[in-house]
Design a protein around this motif. Structure first.
Motif, PDB file in Angstrom:
ATOM      1  N   CYS B 231      10.774  40.658  37.353  1.00  0.00           N
ATOM      2  CA  CYS B 231      11.897  40.097  36.575  1.00  0.00           C
ATOM      3  C   CYS B 231      11.652  40.284  35.082  1.00  0.00           C
ATOM      4  N   ALA B 232      10.414  40.096  34.643  1.00  0.00           N
ATOM      5  CA  ALA B 232      10.121  40.294  33.221  1.00  0.00           C
ATOM      6  C   ALA B 232      10.394  41.743  32.821  1.00  0.00           C
ATOM      7  N   LEU B 233       9.985  42.681  33.667  1.00  0.00           N
ATOM      8  CA  LEU B 233      10.241  44.097  33.381  1.00  0.00           C
ATOM      9  C   LEU B 233      11.736  44.388  33.345  1.00  0.00           C
ATOM     10  N   GLY B 234      12.433  43.974  34.410  1.00  0.00           N
ATOM     11  CA  GLY B 234      13.844  44.331  34.537  1.00  0.00           C
ATOM     12  C   GLY B 234      14.693  43.696  33.442  1.00  0.00           C
ATOM     13  N   PHE B 235      14.519  42.407  33.242  1.00  0.00           N
ATOM     14  CA  PHE B 235      15.319  41.750  32.206  1.00  0.00           C
ATOM     15  C   PHE B 235      14.903  42.224  30.813  1.00  0.00           C
ATOM     16  N   GLY B 236      13.610  42.537  30.656  1.00  0.00           N
ATOM     17  CA  GLY B 236      13.155  43.083  29.377  1.00  0.00           C
ATOM     18  C   GLY B 236      13.831  44.413  29.070  1.00  0.00           C
ATOM     19  N   PHE B 265      -1.092  28.192  33.098  1.00  0.00           N
ATOM     20  CA  PHE B 265       0.064  28.009  32.218  1.00  0.00           C
ATOM     21  C   PHE B 265       0.139  26.570  31.722  1.00  0.00           C
ATOM     22  N   LEU B 266      -0.164  25.643  32.627  1.00  0.00           N
ATOM     23  CA  LEU B 266      -0.047  24.214  32.296  1.00  0.00           C
ATOM     24  C   LEU B 266      -1.298  23.674  31.603  1.00  0.00           C
ATOM     25  N   GLY B 267      -2.283  24.545  31.384  1.00  0.00           N
ATOM     26  CA  GLY B 267      -3.495  24.123  30.692  1.00  0.00           C
ATOM     27  C   GLY B 267      -4.415  23.273  31.551  1.00  0.00           C
ATOM     28  N   LEU B 268      -4.295  23.415  32.857  1.00  0.00           N
ATOM     29  CA  LEU B 268      -5.165  22.662  33.756  1.00  0.00           C
ATOM     30  C   LEU B 268      -6.422  23.463  34.059  1.00  0.00           C
ATOM     31  N   PRO B 269      -7.531  22.783  34.336  1.00  0.00           N
ATOM     32  CA  PRO B 269      -8.757  23.518  34.664  1.00  0.00           C
ATOM     33  C   PRO B 269      -8.624  24.251  35.997  1.00  0.00           C
ATOM     34  N   LEU B 293       1.188  35.041  32.765  1.00  0.00           N
ATOM     35  CA  LEU B 293       1.322  33.980  31.754  1.00  0.00           C
ATOM     36  C   LEU B 293       2.202  34.449  30.603  1.00  0.00           C
ATOM     37  N   ALA B 294       1.991  35.681  30.190  1.00  0.00           N
ATOM     38  CA  ALA B 294       2.793  36.210  29.085  1.00  0.00           C
ATOM     39  C   ALA B 294       4.266  36.287  29.475  1.00  0.00           C
ATOM     40  N   ALA B 295       4.524  36.687  30.715  1.00  0.00           N
ATOM     41  CA  ALA B 295       5.916  36.812  31.162  1.00  0.00           C
ATOM     42  C   ALA B 295       6.606  35.451  31.154  1.00  0.00           C
TER      43      ALA B 295
END
Lengths: 374, 374
Positions: B231-236, B265-269, B293-295
């Motif tokens: 999705c990140a690729l396609g929408f990008g 992503f949520l900063g959990l260990p 994470l970047a996406a």
């Protein structure tokens, strides 16, 4: 054309459509009177489901129960060196072609006030009814023989249908359904003519897939014959509407171990049913046998009886092409091979082989073919 | 725009596209350099499959391996009283969304001369590779842990793939694949970037489904993240092509029992993985964690960790709507409920919940939920 009505095709008697009914007063199976069908200008092209052909239905429900059924791929392929098209009917909500009939039947019945339905099927029919009853907020009770393996009813149960185990045979189960039909509306995929007006959308779709032409031949795995009758209805309507100039030949593929329609068509004596890998078509007493014979005959088509080994070989042949389907529907491919060899079907003709159900519905059968024990 | 090439997103190094390769020289995971995407005028509307978006691929194979994958229904629905859209990705040849990636990856690889592929997956990925290898006349070897239940490999075996049982854990199996990748081309659904250029067609399809608009939110069941990255690729690409004016927010739904991407992503260990009903997303070490994470971050989206009970409840909620899916993908619906409750997603927004696999792939899980023993 007259107002649509229920029709007893054997006596010609008609019954008004506006009260829900699934059989005639003497328990005879019903069809509907001839409908006008639709022209290509009446397709609702905004809809990516069989509801694009809603103008061809006996009436239009305000709120169809739809999950995107229909608009399945028609893939070019080859078999025994000859070209054919595979119609992939397992690209459906419940994994089989029965979703066409269930979506239309339950949509029309719900519009008529039906809220609780009865069905008897441990196979694709039951799963499709369970699916659309859930989607439509209807209750469903499904009767199955108590010998049915639990795996076969998981899908219907998960979808919220009430499963009732009936002691005895498949026939005992059908008898129990008839008895309960006094209390719950019997929305049987074998009995109710609305179901066939769902399966007929296969014909409309093939016509549209092929650029508004009928194919030369359609080969159909046949149990009770809902796809044979659906194709006869749909192509018949297109012919009357002037959208095609001849019917495609319809061919019914049945297992030699249980093929009463094919046997009758071929003039063979009745035979006791034996177990078959093509369990989805193992219907010993199809209630619409004469109508199936008429549909095959009127189209200039025919019937093929397939041995177990041929069905198995065709199942493997399809899998080798990436088509993982129920062995039941591999019969249609096997029948193509036979009809080609016999010269009944020519290599230059446009032939559609209907693949009705996902191989995921037949894991145990596929495991057996692989010699795996699960 | 430059010629497409393989790209190591962490170092920026590129490698020519014309020689088959699945990783960088130091074994690092690769993507492709940015592609131009396509405009609505470049859709091949005659094709009823994801190949209508072929202009968006890194190159066009002369003979795509296609079985009608893609063009799945986008159904309107409601959840916790709010509207949403269900993207029904199990209307596919092998019964899961993975067919998008497999069709594109194997088509491109075959065009590059690859004839024998290696994969490690006992789940949807393996079944999809087996399907398209069969359809494309390619050989496939699939490694699975020797503890895999035979039922899980029936589909791939029936399709003709060679199944090799590897002693030990899922990680041992991945290690064995890496070792064998010296001899057989490793067409891993997790490693090869062509796979993501298949899954990206989901984005193109959503855009077309919605009348050439991006949705506001897409909620995705996430294991290794091929749909998030797709999705990140396609929408990008659509954004760069000027076809949409902003990215939809992408949300990854993962099981609390095994959710490394969501935890990061949520900063959990980090946490040791535990068994989960969402087995399709139980990927303890996703190879593209930073890219996922970047996406999520770049889209303004997020991640949700779901408890087993929430996944089970959502599985049941979908079934009550006639949607019989793998528990794995019910996470996306459960996450919608959470995001709605938190106010992260508003009722007036257009939100797509991606349902990735057929319930027929999880009969045993559904039986457990029903308290049935098979």
């Amino acid at each position: 054309m007259q107002e649509p009505a229920y029709l007893d095709p054997r006596s010609g008697a008609t019954f008004p459509l506006d009260e829900p009914r699934w059989c005639g007063p003497e328990g005879q199976p019903l069809l509907l009177t001839d409908l006008p069908g639709l022209g290509r200008g009446q397709i609702d092209r905004a809809k990516g489901s069989l509801w694009r052909y809603a103008a061809a239905l006996p009436f239009r429900p305000e709120a169809p129960i739809t999950l995107g059924e229909g608009c399945t791929p028609l893939l070019p392929g080859e078999w025994n060196g000859a070209p054919l098209r595979f119609k992939c009917e397992w690209f459906m909500p419940s994994g089989s072609f029965k979703d066409r009939g269930a979506s239309v039947m339950l949509s029309l019945l719900r519009a008529q006030g039906v809220r609780h339905v009865l069905e008897d099927s441990s196979g694709n029919g039951g799963a499709a009814i369970a699916t659309y009853a859930a989607a439509g907020g209807m209750r469903a009770r499904i009767l199955v023989p108590d010998s049915t393996s639990p795996a076969k009813t998981v899908q219907s149960r998960a979808l919220g249908a009430e499963i009732e185990l009936v002691p005895g045979s498949r026939q005992d189960c059908a008898d129990a359904a008839l008895a309960q039909a006094r209390d719950i509306f019997y929305a049987s995929h074998n009995w109710h003519p609305f179901f066939l007006h769902g399966t007929k959308t296969l014909a409309y779709e093939l016509w549209e897939d092929l650029g508004f032409r009928a194919p030369d031949n359609v080969i159909i795995p046949c149990g009770a014959g809902s796809n044979v009758l659906g194709c006869a209805l749909g192509f018949g309507e297109l012919l009357r509407a002037g959208e095609i100039d001849r019917l495609p030949r319809l061919f019914a593929a049945q297992p030699a171990h249980c093929g009463p329609i094919a046997r009758a068509f071929l003039g063979l004596p009745e035979a006791a049913p034996r177990p078959t890998i093509a369990e989805g078509t193992a219907i010993a007493q199809p209630i619409r046998l004469p109508e199936n014979l008429a549909a095959l005959r009127d189209s200039g088509g025919g019937a093929v009886l397939l041995e177990e080994e041929e069905i198995i070989e065709a199942t493997r042949g399809l899998a080798r092409r990436g088509l993982y389907v129920e062995p039941t529907c591999a019969q249609a491919a096997a029948a193509f091979g036979r009809l080609l060899e016999a010269g009944t079907i020519g290599r230059g003709e446009t032939t559609v082989v209907v693949l009705t159900g996902s191989g995921l519905k037949a894991t145990r059968r596929h495991a057996e073919l692989l010699g795996l024990s699960l």
